[in-house]
Design a protein around this motif. Structure first.
Motif, mmCIF file in Angstrom:
data_model
loop_
_atom_site.group_PDB
_atom_site.id
_atom_site.type_symbol
_atom_site.label_atom_id
_atom_site.label_comp_id
_atom_site.label_asym_id
_atom_site.label_seq_id
_atom_site.Cartn_x
_atom_site.Cartn_y
_atom_site.Cartn_z
ATOM 1 N N ILE A 1 0.844 -1.189 0.000
ATOM 2 C CA ILE A 1 0.000 0.000 0.000
ATOM 3 C C ILE A 1 0.882 1.241 0.000
ATOM 4 C CG2 ILE A 1 -1.576 1.318 1.452
ATOM 5 C CD1 ILE A 1 -3.266 -0.941 1.021
ATOM 6 N N TRP A 2 2.025 1.160 0.648
ATOM 7 C CA TRP A 2 2.908 2.324 0.789
ATOM 8 C C TRP A 2 3.474 2.785 -0.545
ATOM 9 C CZ3 TRP A 2 2.493 4.760 5.102
ATOM 10 C CH2 TRP A 2 2.147 4.063 6.242
ATOM 11 N N LEU B 1 -6.943 3.387 7.294
ATOM 12 C CA LEU B 1 -7.857 2.401 6.729
ATOM 13 C C LEU B 1 -7.473 0.991 7.170
ATOM 14 C CD1 LEU B 1 -7.989 3.844 3.124
ATOM 15 C CD2 LEU B 1 -9.717 4.116 4.908
ATOM 16 N N LEU B 2 -6.192 0.698 7.112
ATOM 17 C CA LEU B 2 -5.712 -0.627 7.495
ATOM 18 C C LEU B 2 -5.956 -0.910 8.971
ATOM 19 C CD1 LEU B 2 -2.471 -0.515 5.410
ATOM 20 C CD2 LEU B 2 -4.338 -2.146 5.101
ATOM 21 N N HIS B 3 -5.665 0.061 9.819
ATOM 22 C CA HIS B 3 -5.897 -0.127 11.254
ATOM 23 C C HIS B 3 -7.381 -0.352 11.535
ATOM 24 C CE1 HIS B 3 -1.915 0.326 12.874
ATOM 25 N NE2 HIS B 3 -1.727 1.399 12.137
ATOM 26 N N ALA B 4 -8.250 0.386 10.848
ATOM 27 C CA ALA B 4 -9.693 0.205 11.036
ATOM 28 C C ALA B 4 -10.110 -1.213 10.665
ATOM 29 C CB ALA B 4 -10.471 1.227 10.214
ATOM 30 N N ARG C 1 -15.834 1.670 -0.107
ATOM 31 C CA ARG C 1 -14.786 0.669 -0.286
ATOM 32 C C ARG C 1 -13.464 1.327 0.081
ATOM 33 N NH1 ARG C 1 -17.787 -0.650 -5.346
ATOM 34 N NH2 ARG C 1 -18.641 -2.730 -5.012
ATOM 35 N N TRP C 2 -12.431 0.518 0.304
ATOM 36 C CA TRP C 2 -11.183 1.079 0.811
ATOM 37 C C TRP C 2 -10.554 2.084 -0.149
ATOM 38 C CZ3 TRP C 2 -6.216 0.937 -0.984
ATOM 39 C CH2 TRP C 2 -5.922 0.032 -2.006
ATOM 40 N N ARG C 3 -10.613 1.859 -1.442
ATOM 41 C CA ARG C 3 -10.014 2.816 -2.391
ATOM 42 C C ARG C 3 -10.777 4.141 -2.365
ATOM 43 N NH1 ARG C 3 -6.395 0.358 -6.197
ATOM 44 N NH2 ARG C 3 -6.484 -1.908 -6.036
ATOM 45 N N ASP C 4 -12.103 4.070 -2.316
ATOM 46 C CA ASP C 4 -12.913 5.285 -2.226
ATOM 47 C C ASP C 4 -12.658 6.009 -0.913
ATOM 48 O OD1 ASP C 4 -14.073 4.693 -4.693
ATOM 49 O OD2 ASP C 4 -15.717 3.571 -3.753
ATOM 50 N N ALA C 5 -12.478 5.247 0.157
ATOM 51 C CA ALA C 5 -12.197 5.846 1.460
ATOM 52 C C ALA C 5 -10.855 6.569 1.445
ATOM 53 C CB ALA C 5 -12.220 4.775 2.548
ATOM 54 N N GLY C 6 -9.862 5.962 0.809
ATOM 55 C CA GLY C 6 -8.553 6.615 0.697
ATOM 56 C C GLY C 6 -8.635 7.908 -0.076
ATOM 57 N N PRO D 1 -10.323 8.138 16.234
ATOM 58 C CA PRO D 1 -10.216 7.295 15.048
ATOM 59 C C PRO D 1 -10.805 8.005 13.833
ATOM 60 C CG PRO D 1 -12.052 6.580 16.378
ATOM 61 C CD PRO D 1 -11.395 7.707 17.121
ATOM 62 N N ARG D 2 -10.329 7.660 12.664
ATOM 63 C CA ARG D 2 -10.788 8.301 11.431
ATOM 64 C C ARG D 2 -11.843 7.470 10.710
ATOM 65 N NH1 ARG D 2 -8.385 12.271 9.234
ATOM 66 N NH2 ARG D 2 -8.599 11.565 7.111
ATOM 67 N N TRP D 3 -11.747 6.151 10.812
ATOM 68 C CA TRP D 3 -12.612 5.260 10.043
ATOM 69 C C TRP D 3 -13.220 4.191 10.938
ATOM 70 C CZ3 TRP D 3 -13.745 6.759 5.313
ATOM 71 C CH2 TRP D 3 -12.870 7.628 4.688
ATOM 72 N N GLN D 4 -14.430 3.802 10.583
ATOM 73 C CA GLN D 4 -15.102 2.709 11.278
ATOM 74 C C GLN D 4 -15.522 1.680 10.241
ATOM 75 O OE1 GLN D 4 -18.868 3.721 13.012
ATOM 76 N NE2 GLN D 4 -18.781 2.015 14.445
ATOM 77 N N VAL D 5 -15.230 0.421 10.515
ATOM 78 C CA VAL D 5 -15.632 -0.650 9.611
ATOM 79 C C VAL D 5 -17.117 -0.910 9.821
ATOM 80 C CG1 VAL D 5 -15.319 -3.092 9.047
ATOM 81 C CG2 VAL D 5 -13.346 -1.676 9.590
#
Length: 104
Positions: free
Chosen positions: A7-8, A22-25, A58-63, A80-84
């Protein structure tokens, strides 16, 4: 072990800055998770907590959303920034997405 599709290193710096959140969430380690093997096969949908809206991305849209609507260093430290979204709701979301695709 070489991380060729990490991802980096897959996207631009601004977009990548959102990836750890996103990954941590999703309960994943940003040092190990890859785009191809992990995130693209993950059915997670995420809600942006700073916005407080109910949209499941989705994760790409969230990014993209985090990079576009919450830029700058100050926003990066809002935690926190994101919630699953729960699995139950993801199932309903996926069913709605399939229904929309059939209508197209």
């Amino acid at each position: 072990m070489e991380r060729t599709s990490s991802i980096w290193d897959r996207y631009g710096i601004g977009y990548v800055a959102e990836a750890p959140h996103l990954l941590h969430a999703c309960g994943l380690d940003p040092n190990v998770a890859t785009v191809d093997d992990t995130m693209d096969h993950c059915n997670a949908r995420l809600k942006c907590l700073p916005c407080g809206d109910s949209r499941a991305r989705r994760w790409r849209d969230a990014g993209w959303h985090g990079h576009s609507y919450h830029p700058g260093p100050a926003a990066r430290f809002e935690l926190p920034r994101w919630q699953v979204v729960s699995d139950e709701h993801v199932g309903a979301i996926q069913a709605a997405e399939l229904s929309l695709q059939k209508d197209l």
